[in-house]
Design a protein around this motif. Sequence first.
Motif, PDB file in Angstrom:
ATOM      1  N   SER A 188      85.046  11.755 -12.735  1.00 46.70           N
ATOM      2  CA  SER A 188      85.774  10.501 -12.899  1.00 46.70           C
ATOM      3  C   SER A 188      84.841   9.318 -12.675  1.00 46.70           C
ATOM      4  O   SER A 188      83.820   9.425 -11.988  1.00 46.70           O
ATOM      5  CB  SER A 188      86.963  10.422 -11.924  1.00 46.70           C
ATOM      6  N   ASN A 228      88.393   8.083 -16.964  1.00 50.66           N
ATOM      7  CA  ASN A 228      88.742   6.940 -16.139  1.00 50.66           C
ATOM      8  C   ASN A 228      89.993   7.284 -15.331  1.00 50.66           C
ATOM      9  O   ASN A 228      90.539   8.389 -15.442  1.00 50.66           O
ATOM     10  CB  ASN A 228      88.912   5.686 -16.994  1.00 50.66           C
ATOM     11  N   MET A 232      92.644  10.552 -15.476  1.00 52.59           N
ATOM     12  CA  MET A 232      92.928  11.489 -14.391  1.00 52.59           C
ATOM     13  C   MET A 232      94.427  11.569 -14.128  1.00 52.59           C
ATOM     14  O   MET A 232      94.968  12.665 -13.901  1.00 52.59           O
ATOM     15  CB  MET A 232      92.188  11.069 -13.122  1.00 52.59           C
ATOM     16  N   PRO A 240      92.267   9.508  -8.430  1.00 54.62           N
ATOM     17  CA  PRO A 240      90.967   9.794  -7.824  1.00 54.62           C
ATOM     18  C   PRO A 240      90.956   9.374  -6.362  1.00 54.62           C
ATOM     19  O   PRO A 240      91.548   8.356  -5.981  1.00 54.62           O
ATOM     20  CB  PRO A 240      90.002   8.958  -8.664  1.00 54.62           C
ATOM     21  N   GLU A 250      85.568  15.990  -9.944  1.00 53.37           N
ATOM     22  CA  GLU A 250      87.022  16.046  -9.743  1.00 53.37           C
ATOM     23  C   GLU A 250      87.645  17.418  -9.964  1.00 53.37           C
ATOM     24  O   GLU A 250      88.421  17.881  -9.142  1.00 53.37           O
ATOM     25  CB  GLU A 250      87.715  15.039 -10.673  1.00 53.37           C
TER      26      GLU A 250
END
Length: 296
Positions: A188, A228, A232, A240, A250
């Motif tokens: 991310s 970005n 996510m 995140p 991630e």
Amino acid sequence: MSAKPRTARPIDHLVLPVCEIATARARLTLLGFTVAPDARHPFGTENCCVFLGDGSYLEPLGIANREECEAATRAGNVFVSRDQAFRFRRGDDGFSAIAMATGDAHEDDARYRAEGLSGGEMLAFSRDMLLPDGSSATGSFRLAFAADLRSPDFFFFSSQRVVALPSDRATLEAHANGAVALSEVVLSEQNPTDFQYLLQAAADERAVEAHSFGMSVDTPRGRISVLNFAGMRGFYGVEPASADRGLKGEAVVFRVKDLGHCRRHLEGNGIEFVERGGRLIVPAAPGQGALFVFGE
């Protein structure tokens, strides 16, 4: 003079710092993975790897001897220095690096330096591995590092198996959850394309798929995506853990033989997961480090 043709690098393995190797072994076994015997590095770290049928593997990385790690860091060992820095900033469980397979780490090191993306001096080492039949073997490796100073919590390196460990790992590649291959690795960043050059250099692949949620590069063994925060949330339903800049590891996406079988295994072992878009998403946990995703 024509340019030398590029050969995209396959993903070799993923580095997952863990609090303790015993915790990683217990957690990964509960998730349905066959875990290789513990192995020591000559610079104070240790691992208990999970090998997949496509040739990739996970490297849960623990601290076997802190004094040896500190000495290695002072001596300029990039691998240990990055691990120590990650633990200082992010804690003892996470996802810190992607290793790409290569036949010539020296060539990769020269390429990283020419592109202004060298992560430091190369590292050569050997380590022993206990095989399933009780015998042992020694493998020798050469690593070249690619990094961006704007991304202190994630790096790439190429891994050359100078003396390869035995290739017959059928016993270790059979997993109770049905995992057979690495499908995708997910990072991310607020603005993924800020790290396009690093991703291209690591994979030695110029073709990048850009989209509204980030970017992706296909390798011969799994895709690497940088999403970005909207990506996510949209793909994995998570925020995140950190809003500061730089790449963050991630998620690891696995391909399984039978999703129903995998679901029953996770349920039977009391593993928390969410089913989303035909995939099973297991939150990060001690000894696991990253979000694990299972799909067909």
